[in-house]
Design a protein around this motif. Sequence first.
Motif, PDB file in Angstrom:
ATOM      1  N   LYS A  38       0.840  -1.208   0.000  1.00 30.66           N
ATOM      2  CA  LYS A  38       0.000   0.000   0.000  1.00 30.66           C
ATOM      3  C   LYS A  38       0.865   1.245   0.000  1.00 30.66           C
ATOM      4  N   TYR A  39       0.646   2.082  -1.035  1.00 29.82           N
ATOM      5  CA  TYR A  39       1.262   3.407  -1.062  1.00 29.82           C
ATOM      6  C   TYR A  39       0.294   4.402  -0.432  1.00 29.82           C
ATOM      7  N   PRO A  40       0.804   5.534   0.079  1.00 29.72           N
ATOM      8  CA  PRO A  40      -0.086   6.562   0.638  1.00 29.72           C
ATOM      9  C   PRO A  40      -1.136   7.006  -0.375  1.00 29.72           C
ATOM     10  N   ALA A  41      -2.332   7.237   0.090  1.00 36.25           N
ATOM     11  CA  ALA A  41      -3.442   7.732  -0.737  1.00 36.25           C
ATOM     12  C   ALA A  41      -3.894   6.728  -1.798  1.00 36.25           C
ATOM     13  N   GLU A  42      -3.470   5.477  -1.684  1.00 29.84           N
ATOM     14  CA  GLU A  42      -3.939   4.447  -2.595  1.00 29.84           C
ATOM     15  C   GLU A  42      -4.445   3.258  -1.791  1.00 29.84           C
ATOM     16  N   GLY A  43      -5.283   2.424  -2.417  1.00 32.73           N
ATOM     17  CA  GLY A  43      -5.701   1.206  -1.758  1.00 32.73           C
ATOM     18  C   GLY A  43      -4.608   0.147  -1.839  1.00 32.73           C
ATOM     19  N   PRO A  44      -4.691  -0.881  -0.993  1.00 31.45           N
ATOM     20  CA  PRO A  44      -3.711  -1.974  -1.068  1.00 31.45           C
ATOM     21  C   PRO A  44      -3.777  -2.655  -2.426  1.00 31.45           C
ATOM     22  N   THR A  45      -2.628  -3.071  -2.931  1.00 30.25           N
ATOM     23  CA  THR A  45      -2.577  -3.819  -4.187  1.00 30.25           C
ATOM     24  C   THR A  45      -1.942  -5.180  -3.928  1.00 30.25           C
ATOM     25  N   PHE A  46      -2.529  -6.186  -4.548  1.00 30.66           N
ATOM     26  CA  PHE A  46      -2.059  -7.549  -4.366  1.00 30.66           C
ATOM     27  C   PHE A  46      -0.645  -7.703  -4.911  1.00 30.66           C
ATOM     28  N   LEU A  47       0.185  -8.413  -4.159  1.00 31.07           N
ATOM     29  CA  LEU A  47       1.588  -8.580  -4.550  1.00 31.07           C
ATOM     30  C   LEU A  47       1.888 -10.040  -4.901  1.00 31.07           C
ATOM     31  N   ILE A  48       1.649 -10.928  -3.971  1.00 31.51           N
ATOM     32  CA  ILE A  48       1.998 -12.335  -4.167  1.00 31.51           C
ATOM     33  C   ILE A  48       1.222 -13.176  -3.167  1.00 31.51           C
ATOM     34  N   SER A  49       0.950 -14.425  -3.522  1.00 38.57           N
ATOM     35  CA  SER A  49       0.225 -15.308  -2.608  1.00 38.57           C
ATOM     36  C   SER A  49       0.904 -16.670  -2.565  1.00 38.57           C
ATOM     37  N   ILE A  50       0.479 -17.458  -1.579  1.00 37.91           N
ATOM     38  CA  ILE A  50       0.973 -18.831  -1.469  1.00 37.91           C
ATOM     39  C   ILE A  50      -0.135 -19.696  -0.894  1.00 37.91           C
ATOM     40  N   SER A  51      -0.309 -20.843  -1.476  1.00 33.79           N
ATOM     41  CA  SER A  51      -1.273 -21.803  -0.948  1.00 33.79           C
ATOM     42  C   SER A  51      -0.696 -22.459   0.307  1.00 33.79           C
ATOM     43  N   CYS A  90       0.353  -8.381   5.446  1.00 34.48           N
ATOM     44  CA  CYS A  90       0.192  -9.827   5.354  1.00 34.48           C
ATOM     45  C   CYS A  90      -1.291 -10.130   5.533  1.00 34.48           C
ATOM     46  N   ALA A  91      -1.815 -11.102   4.801  1.00 34.56           N
ATOM     47  CA  ALA A  91      -3.225 -11.462   4.946  1.00 34.56           C
ATOM     48  C   ALA A  91      -3.368 -12.969   4.800  1.00 34.56           C
ATOM     49  N   ALA A  92      -4.370 -13.519   5.445  1.00 40.46           N
ATOM     50  CA  ALA A  92      -4.640 -14.950   5.385  1.00 40.46           C
ATOM     51  C   ALA A  92      -6.088 -15.163   4.991  1.00 40.46           C
ATOM     52  N   TYR A  93      -6.321 -16.161   4.139  1.00 38.82           N
ATOM     53  CA  TYR A  93      -7.666 -16.409   3.622  1.00 38.82           C
ATOM     54  C   TYR A  93      -8.190 -17.748   4.130  1.00 38.82           C
TER      55      TYR A  93
ATOM     56  N   GLY B 101     -11.664 -22.425  -3.352  1.00 38.51           N
ATOM     57  CA  GLY B 101     -10.604 -21.726  -4.059  1.00 38.51           C
ATOM     58  C   GLY B 101     -10.518 -20.292  -3.604  1.00 38.51           C
ATOM     59  N   PHE B 102      -9.689 -19.544  -4.247  1.00 41.94           N
ATOM     60  CA  PHE B 102      -9.454 -18.174  -3.809  1.00 41.94           C
ATOM     61  C   PHE B 102      -9.137 -17.297  -5.001  1.00 41.94           C
ATOM     62  N   ASN B 103      -9.696 -16.095  -5.004  1.00 41.50           N
ATOM     63  CA  ASN B 103      -9.328 -15.062  -5.961  1.00 41.50           C
ATOM     64  C   ASN B 103      -9.032 -13.794  -5.187  1.00 41.50           C
ATOM     65  N   GLU B 104      -7.924 -13.148  -5.560  1.00 40.83           N
ATOM     66  CA  GLU B 104      -7.507 -11.988  -4.766  1.00 40.83           C
ATOM     67  C   GLU B 104      -8.490 -10.843  -4.875  1.00 40.83           C
ATOM     68  N   GLN B 105      -8.484 -10.010  -3.856  1.00 40.00           N
ATOM     69  CA  GLN B 105      -9.352  -8.849  -3.799  1.00 40.00           C
ATOM     70  C   GLN B 105      -8.617  -7.625  -4.335  1.00 40.00           C
ATOM     71  N   PHE B 106      -9.355  -6.817  -5.066  1.00 43.03           N
ATOM     72  CA  PHE B 106      -8.822  -5.578  -5.624  1.00 43.03           C
ATOM     73  C   PHE B 106      -9.453  -4.420  -4.856  1.00 43.03           C
ATOM     74  N   PHE B 107      -8.619  -3.528  -4.378  1.00 43.49           N
ATOM     75  CA  PHE B 107      -9.067  -2.455  -3.501  1.00 43.49           C
ATOM     76  C   PHE B 107      -9.194  -1.129  -4.236  1.00 43.49           C
ATOM     77  N   GLY B 108     -10.153  -0.325  -3.761  1.00 36.44           N
ATOM     78  CA  GLY B 108     -10.229   1.064  -4.161  1.00 36.44           C
ATOM     79  C   GLY B 108      -9.265   1.899  -3.338  1.00 36.44           C
ATOM     80  N   PRO B 109      -9.177   3.208  -3.623  1.00 36.64           N
ATOM     81  CA  PRO B 109      -8.230   4.084  -2.916  1.00 36.64           C
ATOM     82  C   PRO B 109      -8.679   4.465  -1.518  1.00 36.64           C
ATOM     83  N   GLY B 110      -9.945   4.225  -1.210  1.00 36.76           N
ATOM     84  CA  GLY B 110     -10.428   4.523   0.131  1.00 36.76           C
ATOM     85  C   GLY B 110     -11.061   5.897   0.263  1.00 36.76           C
ATOM     86  N   THR B 111     -11.885   6.044   1.289  1.00 35.11           N
ATOM     87  CA  THR B 111     -12.436   7.333   1.704  1.00 35.11           C
ATOM     88  C   THR B 111     -11.901   7.623   3.094  1.00 35.11           C
TER      89      THR B 111
END
Lengths: 112, 116
Positions: A38-51, A90-93, B101-111
Motif C-alpha cells: 500500500k502506497y499513501p493515498a492508494e488502496g492496497p494492491t495484491f503482490l503475491i500469494s501462497i497456498s 500480510c493477509a490470510a484467507y 478456491g481463492f481469488n484476490e481482492q482488488f481495492f479502491g483508494p479509500g475514503t
Amino acid sequence: DQQVKQNSPSLSVQEGRISILNCDYTNSMFDYFLWYKKYPAEGPTFLISISSIKDKNEDGRFTVFLNKSAKHLSLHIVPSQPGDSAVYFCAAYSGSARQLTFGSGTQLTVLP
Amino acid sequence: ETGVTQTPRHLVMGMTNKKSLKCEQHLGHNAMYWYKQSAKKPLELMFVYSLEERVENNSVPSRFSPECPNSSHLFLHLHTLQPEDSALYLCASSQDPLTGGFNEQFFGPGTRLTVL
C-alpha cells in the motif's frame, strides 16, 4: 485476539539489499496467505500469494516462504529498490469463512 | 474508469449528519467488501456481498448501513457516527469462487472519514 500478526511496524533497508518482512498467524485452517502493498493515498494492491500446501512461491524479485509448523510466513524482496518503499500487509484467507484477515502492516523504507 | 473507484476521497462530518460512501467496480466481479482501517491497526472486514446478497456482517454497529443494488455498486450509509469511527474506509471486489478456491481482492483508494 489478532489471528494475523506483523510484529515489526517498520523496517529500513539499503537499496540493493534484501528486505525480509515477517508475519505470524494462529489459525491453522487458513488456506492461502497473501501479501499486499500500500502506497499513501492508494488502496492496497495484491503482490503475491501462497497456498497452504506450498512452502515457497517466487515472482521476480519477490519470494514468499511459508513455515506451517511455525505458523510463520515471510516476504523476501531482493534486490530492494526505493520504489518498494510502502506499507506491506500480510493477509490470510479462510475458504470456509470466505474472508481475508489482515495484519497491521509493516512500513518498509528502502534508502537510496 | 478502471478497477475499483470510491467517492468521496475525503469526508468530514458531524455526529448528527447522514452521509453515504460510494464504491464502483469495473472488473466484472461478483463480490464486494467494505473494510475499515484505523491508524496502526489491521484492516477490519465490515461487510461482504456476494451476488448482491449480504453474506457477512462482522458485528458492525447499526450506524453503518450497507447497500448493494447491483454487482458493480456498493454503498455505505452513515448516520450518527462517533469520533472513533474516523478512519480510512476501503472498498474491495473479487470474483467469489463460491465453490472453494481463492481469488484476490482488488481495492479502491479509500475514503478518509473524519467525524467531528
